[in-house]
Scaffold this motif. Sequence first.
Motif, PDB file in Angstrom:
ATOM      1  N   ASN A   1     -33.887 -40.545 114.284  1.00  0.00           N
ATOM      2  CA  ASN A   1     -34.318 -39.230 114.885  1.00  0.00           C
ATOM      3  C   ASN A   1     -35.026 -39.738 116.230  1.00  0.00           C
ATOM      4  N   ASP A   2     -36.024 -40.596 116.036  1.00  0.00           N
ATOM      5  CA  ASP A   2     -36.939 -40.647 117.203  1.00  0.00           C
ATOM      6  C   ASP A   2     -36.574 -42.088 117.504  1.00  0.00           C
ATOM      7  N   ASP A   3     -35.680 -42.441 118.589  1.00  0.00           N
ATOM      8  CA  ASP A   3     -35.050 -41.311 119.182  1.00  0.00           C
ATOM      9  C   ASP A   3     -33.699 -41.522 119.719  1.00  0.00           C
ATOM     10  N   ALA A   4     -32.899 -42.397 118.663  1.00  0.00           N
ATOM     11  CA  ALA A   4     -31.483 -42.513 118.720  1.00  0.00           C
ATOM     12  C   ALA A   4     -30.752 -41.129 119.049  1.00  0.00           C
TER      13      ALA A   4
ATOM     14  N   GLY B   1     -39.369 -48.436 126.242  1.00  0.00           N
ATOM     15  CA  GLY B   1     -40.822 -48.496 126.412  1.00  0.00           C
ATOM     16  C   GLY B   1     -41.544 -47.336 126.337  1.00  0.00           C
ATOM     17  N   GLU B   2     -40.770 -46.230 125.513  1.00  0.00           N
ATOM     18  CA  GLU B   2     -41.720 -44.835 125.245  1.00  0.00           C
ATOM     19  C   GLU B   2     -42.632 -45.040 124.275  1.00  0.00           C
ATOM     20  N   GLU B   3     -42.207 -45.793 123.221  1.00  0.00           N
ATOM     21  CA  GLU B   3     -43.431 -45.972 122.291  1.00  0.00           C
ATOM     22  C   GLU B   3     -44.360 -46.848 122.463  1.00  0.00           C
ATOM     23  N   GLN B   4     -44.345 -47.933 123.507  1.00  0.00           N
ATOM     24  CA  GLN B   4     -45.395 -48.572 124.128  1.00  0.00           C
ATOM     25  C   GLN B   4     -46.353 -47.873 125.221  1.00  0.00           C
TER      26      GLN B   4
ATOM     27  N   ASN C   1     -35.162 -35.292 125.932  1.00  0.00           N
ATOM     28  CA  ASN C   1     -34.661 -35.059 124.444  1.00  0.00           C
ATOM     29  C   ASN C   1     -35.424 -36.120 123.525  1.00  0.00           C
ATOM     30  N   ASP C   2     -36.076 -35.820 122.834  1.00  0.00           N
ATOM     31  CA  ASP C   2     -36.949 -36.766 121.799  1.00  0.00           C
ATOM     32  C   ASP C   2     -37.181 -36.250 120.695  1.00  0.00           C
ATOM     33  N   ILE C   3     -36.642 -36.722 119.496  1.00  0.00           N
ATOM     34  CA  ILE C   3     -36.670 -36.209 118.149  1.00  0.00           C
ATOM     35  C   ILE C   3     -36.045 -34.729 118.001  1.00  0.00           C
ATOM     36  N   VAL C   4     -34.644 -35.008 118.318  1.00  0.00           N
ATOM     37  CA  VAL C   4     -33.782 -33.592 118.219  1.00  0.00           C
ATOM     38  C   VAL C   4     -32.743 -33.927 116.886  1.00  0.00           C
TER      39      VAL C   4
ATOM     40  N   GLY D   1     -33.146 -39.467 127.046  1.00  0.00           N
ATOM     41  CA  GLY D   1     -33.787 -40.000 125.770  1.00  0.00           C
ATOM     42  C   GLY D   1     -34.299 -41.406 125.731  1.00  0.00           C
ATOM     43  N   HIS D   2     -34.976 -41.835 124.884  1.00  0.00           N
ATOM     44  CA  HIS D   2     -35.361 -43.060 124.662  1.00  0.00           C
ATOM     45  C   HIS D   2     -34.706 -43.709 123.628  1.00  0.00           C
ATOM     46  N   TYR D   3     -34.231 -45.042 123.915  1.00  0.00           N
ATOM     47  CA  TYR D   3     -33.410 -45.803 123.118  1.00  0.00           C
ATOM     48  C   TYR D   3     -34.266 -46.856 122.364  1.00  0.00           C
TER      49      TYR D   3
END
Length: 491
Positions: free
Chosen positions: A194-197, A231-234, A259-262, A174-176
């Motif tokens: 949610n996105d993405d804790a 770095g997911e959002e970048q 797992n992203d937005i679960v 998952g991305h932190y």
Amino acid sequence: MAYQKNSRISSPFVCPNFCTNSDALVLLAIMIGLSLTFFGLRCRAQEIAPGPPPRLAADRHADPKIAELIEGVSTDRIRETIGKLVSFQNRSTISSQDEESIKAGKGIGTAREWIKSEFERYAKDCGGCLEVKTDAFTEQPTDRIPKPTVITNVYAVLRGADPQQANRIVLVTGHYDSRNSDTLNGTDPAPGANDDASGAAVSLECARVLSKAASNHLRFPATIIFLTVAGEEQGLNGSKHFAQMAKEQGWKLEAVLNNDIVGGDRSPKQDASVVRVFSEGVPAAATEAEIKRIRMLGGESDSTSRELARYVADIGRSYDTGVKPLLVFRLDRFLRGGDHYSFNQQGFAAVRFTEFRENFNHQHQTPRSENGIEYGDLPKFVDYDYVAHVARLNAATLASLASAPAPPANVKMVTKNLDNDSTLTWDASTDASSYEVVWRSTSAPDWEYVQIITNGTRATLKVSKDNEIFAVRAVDAAGHRSLPTIPEPER
Ligand SMILES: [Zn+2]
């Protein structure tokens, strides 16, 4: 419901091809009553044909120990993890990560240190069964990264208990990192609950329960990695670096669960009973020759990622996780992407879990109220029970894959002669006590039939390879199933 139940060939009602629904079954029973001897002979003569599909629920592949393990997933722990990550205020990849900010409990550097300390705590609790690691690198400026920036992936490794199988790896991620309305804002609140804790919490919770189980009574022959990336959002920078490392180092990475937005956003039209599982069709990493073969043989829906998604569906049928996988035969949501794609690009099987219905007021938004609408990815919109259900589904999938033998290698469909049978051969897998040839109609979404092979590594089925898609999977003595392998033609 398009799915049909895998049928066991050992069923006493081993029937010809026309027995494909319950009406046919009733009719068949009457016919048996009228002509028992004749029909009994006929059935025996065709005992390799697919049987009548019984109901799906009858074919659960549950291991009681795994069922017990997933009970350990805690809604409270997940709530605490998400709350903690949100408390760091802004986890943008370009937010601060210097010592002072970490001391003040702000920015992505704090998140990184805290995740690391959590993994280390689990490691201590399981007697050192987890190795905690980081994968740090400096990303050069891009349109979303204004200056050279250190990006750190944090992960824990639960090494496989079988030296012969420990090089096989399954992974959850998952991305932190988080973001608000402005991709280049590293200071104002970007809660990213949610996105993405939520996805990072799934990875952490899987690490906690699986390491605990491994230190108690469960033995996983293969290695499990619990990853959180930045770095997911970048631009998927963290996962890209990690997947490239896995490729360069020749990892036998069999499955990636992203797992992203679960978070199961609590908006009115949410369906908390399902989680979407996205999987690519034609592999991003397919060579030209592979694409040619996919076209030739109709393999557009049989990438390793798609088989992984079907595996997750089987886990969803087998265990009471509280949520059902809804397979979406598409790389990701329409025109959008995620970290699983980084792994797909390196040729690894990877799928994405995402809640059923996203609320776009609650993601990538700076928290605020406008015209009576509340914007922001805030903890209060998260359904923690839902995240726990998704964590159970992930944990059961990881535990099953890490317990199973390796997928059969060198699977071939023998095509020397033109005939209406289907003959498959494969190499033996370590620890396999039997194999299952599974197949489905070319237009069916999931496996429909199964032939158990207890003797040897070759099977001839009285079913035409022209009309069905076949695969072979390995099964150990306790019933753990490997991912299936699609045959290549052997001339
Ligand atoms: Zn995300």
